[in-house]
Design a protein around this motif. Structure first.
Motif, PDB file in Angstrom:
ATOM      1  N   VAL A   1       0.815  -1.218   0.000  1.00  0.00           N
ATOM      2  CA  VAL A   1       0.000   0.000   0.000  1.00  0.00           C
ATOM      3  C   VAL A   1       0.854   1.275   0.000  1.00  0.00           C
ATOM      4  O   VAL A   1       0.459   2.296  -0.537  1.00  0.00           O
ATOM      5  CB  VAL A   1      -0.951  -0.024   1.225  1.00  0.00           C
ATOM      6  N   ARG A   2       2.039   1.209   0.616  1.00  0.00           N
ATOM      7  CA  ARG A   2       2.836   2.417   0.806  1.00  0.00           C
ATOM      8  C   ARG A   2       4.112   2.444  -0.029  1.00  0.00           C
ATOM      9  O   ARG A   2       4.689   1.392  -0.303  1.00  0.00           O
ATOM     10  CB  ARG A   2       3.214   2.562   2.284  1.00  0.00           C
ATOM     11  N   ASP A   3       4.521   3.675  -0.376  1.00  0.00           N
ATOM     12  CA  ASP A   3       5.819   3.891  -0.997  1.00  0.00           C
ATOM     13  C   ASP A   3       6.640   4.699  -0.004  1.00  0.00           C
ATOM     14  O   ASP A   3       6.209   5.769   0.450  1.00  0.00           O
ATOM     15  CB  ASP A   3       5.657   4.641  -2.325  1.00  0.00           C
TER      16      ASP A   3
ATOM     17  N   VAL B   1      -6.920  -6.217  15.658  1.00  0.00           N
ATOM     18  CA  VAL B   1      -6.019  -5.201  15.112  1.00  0.00           C
ATOM     19  C   VAL B   1      -4.608  -5.754  15.015  1.00  0.00           C
ATOM     20  O   VAL B   1      -4.234  -6.662  15.757  1.00  0.00           O
ATOM     21  CB  VAL B   1      -6.040  -3.934  16.005  1.00  0.00           C
ATOM     22  N   LYS B   2      -3.855  -5.191  14.076  1.00  0.00           N
ATOM     23  CA  LYS B   2      -2.435  -5.526  13.954  1.00  0.00           C
ATOM     24  C   LYS B   2      -1.603  -4.268  14.209  1.00  0.00           C
ATOM     25  O   LYS B   2      -1.853  -3.235  13.588  1.00  0.00           O
ATOM     26  CB  LYS B   2      -2.155  -6.013  12.537  1.00  0.00           C
ATOM     27  N   PHE B   3      -0.680  -4.355  15.148  1.00  0.00           N
ATOM     28  CA  PHE B   3       0.263  -3.255  15.357  1.00  0.00           C
ATOM     29  C   PHE B   3       1.652  -3.688  14.904  1.00  0.00           C
ATOM     30  O   PHE B   3       1.977  -4.878  14.900  1.00  0.00           O
ATOM     31  CB  PHE B   3       0.358  -2.891  16.844  1.00  0.00           C
TER      32      PHE B   3
ATOM     33  N   ILE C   1       4.875   2.090  15.431  1.00  0.00           N
ATOM     34  CA  ILE C   1       5.177   2.570  14.076  1.00  0.00           C
ATOM     35  C   ILE C   1       4.034   2.180  13.137  1.00  0.00           C
ATOM     36  O   ILE C   1       2.992   1.706  13.563  1.00  0.00           O
ATOM     37  CB  ILE C   1       6.515   1.979  13.556  1.00  0.00           C
ATOM     38  N   ASP C   2       4.249   2.399  11.844  1.00  0.00           N
ATOM     39  CA  ASP C   2       3.334   1.962  10.782  1.00  0.00           C
ATOM     40  C   ASP C   2       1.984   2.678  10.879  1.00  0.00           C
ATOM     41  O   ASP C   2       1.875   3.751  11.442  1.00  0.00           O
ATOM     42  CB  ASP C   2       3.183   0.431  10.841  1.00  0.00           C
ATOM     43  N   GLU C   3       0.955   2.068  10.284  1.00  0.00           N
ATOM     44  CA  GLU C   3      -0.399   2.623  10.381  1.00  0.00           C
ATOM     45  C   GLU C   3      -1.025   2.070  11.658  1.00  0.00           C
ATOM     46  O   GLU C   3      -0.608   1.019  12.147  1.00  0.00           O
ATOM     47  CB  GLU C   3      -1.235   2.216   9.166  1.00  0.00           C
ATOM     48  N   VAL C   4      -2.034   2.775  12.174  1.00  0.00           N
ATOM     49  CA  VAL C   4      -2.612   2.373  13.459  1.00  0.00           C
ATOM     50  C   VAL C   4      -4.137   2.398  13.402  1.00  0.00           C
ATOM     51  O   VAL C   4      -4.737   3.416  13.038  1.00  0.00           O
ATOM     52  CB  VAL C   4      -2.121   3.336  14.574  1.00  0.00           C
TER      53      VAL C   4
HETATM   54 MG   LIG Z   1       1.224  -2.512   5.888  1.00  0.00          MG
END
Ligand SMILES: [Mg+2]
Ligand SMILES: Nc1ncnc2c1ncn2[C@@H]1O[C@H](COP(=O)(O)OP(=O)(O)O)[C@@H](O)[C@H]1O
Length: 305
Positions: free
Chosen positions: A22-24, A213-215, A229-232
């Motif tokens: 999903v991310r660059d 949820v995944k952290f 970190i990452d998306e939350v």
């Molecule tokens: Mg991801």
């Protein structure tokens, strides 16, 4: 007017570090990343050819909202967030491209596990329970109904963080401790459970059940602290259910990729590469992402952009 849908963020002014599903990710300097989110969507681990309008902005702005909510409720929480402002040194076109869908974050060494917390029994956990009576190898009480809350409270059920293209694998907390080291395992587990509880309570007051949820966590090597970190708590990293329609004993409606998954299954395209999502499915998915943003933040996406 809707902004263009962006499936690739190309910023030639900065070195590209990685493109995820999903991310660059670009490097701003030695300690800072440009964490920029495209409108790409993946389902069953395959990325679709076209994107979902506003998705990158929803994920970015919702994550920023959660960072501020969570920091207020867990004062010693450390996160990777620096700013939503685009970095200096981009061309005007690049600045416009990344604005709203990117944040600058501190770069950390990433712990190679997905810290999953489950409050309700669904998905792969429900499948395992139905056949073996366990969840990630942990024995559970008999007689739980599908999508019921775990009677003893939320469970920490980590998985491996697979390399590009591979599938994550469910593991026990003991196996996770082997991967991250005993020194950090307990702290990661406690923090993940605290974050879930705090987030779930906040969301429940706004009509949303956070089923799981995944952290992801990083290590600040200078201070030996664990950093969120990452998306939350986004619709990509959590299961959100409308609380008003919740009922055990069946699958729940959800705010994420349900339309897309249903359509893929119906068309026989589940887990196939190179799928073009029809506009009505993309738009319905976009509306769900925006709706959950409004419910959780109390603001429309347009208001914050
Ligand atoms: Mg991801
Ligand atoms: N602060 C950080 N420092 C270094 N890497 C990070 C940080 N925050 C997130 N990441 C990594 O950035 C990547 C995000 O891109 P994404 O498209 O979500 O990847 P994935 O396909 O693995 O989900 C993930 O691999 C994540 O571990």
């Amino acid at each position: 007017m809707a902004p263009p849908v962006v499936t690739s963020i190309d910023v030639s002014s900065l070195p590209l570090i990685a493109r995820g599903k999903v991310r660059d990710l670009y490097e701003v300097n030695d300690s800072t990343l440009l964490f920029s989110t495209t409108d790409r969507i993946s389902a069953y681990d395959v990325v679709m050819e076209n994107g979902i309008p506003f998705k990158g902005a929803v994920l970015t702005q919702l994550t920023a909202h959660w960072f501020s909510v969570l920091k207020e409720k867990i004062p010693d929480l450390k996160t990777h967030f620096i700013t939503l402002d685009p970095p200096a040194g981009l061309t005007p076109a690049e600045t416009e491209l990344v604005r709203g869908r990117s944040m600058q974050v501190r770069k950390y060494k990433v712990f190679p596990i997905e810290a999953i917390v489950r409050g309700y029994i669904t998905g792969s956990a429900w499948k395992e329970y139905e056949t073996k009576g366990t969840v990630h190898g942990i024995p559970q009480l008999a007689g739980l109904k599908q999508c019921a809350a775990f009677p003893g409270g939320a469970l920490y059920t980590p998985s491996t963080k697979a390399e590009m293209g591979a599938h994550d694998e469910n593991i026990s907390p003991e196996q996770a401790a082997k991967i991250v080291g005993d020194k950090y395992a307990g702290r990661i587990e406690k923090l993940a459970l605290d974050l879930y509880k705090t987030g779930a309570e906040y969301a429940r007051a706004r009509g949303i059940i956070i089923a799981d949820v995944k952290f992801e966590f990083g290590l600040d090597e200078a201070t030996d602290e664990i950093v969120l970190i990452d998306e939350v708590l986004t619709p990509d990293s959590s299961r959100f259910w409308p609380a008003g329609k919740y009922e055990t004993g069946r699958d729940q409606e959800s705010f994420d990729k349900q339309y897309l998954r249903n359509w893929l299954t119906k068309e026989g395209l589940k887990a196939k590469e190179g799928v073009e999502v029809p506009q009505d499915i993309a738009d319905a998915t976009s509306s769900k992402y925006k709706e959950v943003f409004r419910m959780l933040t109390g603001k429309s996406l347009e208001e914050v952009l």
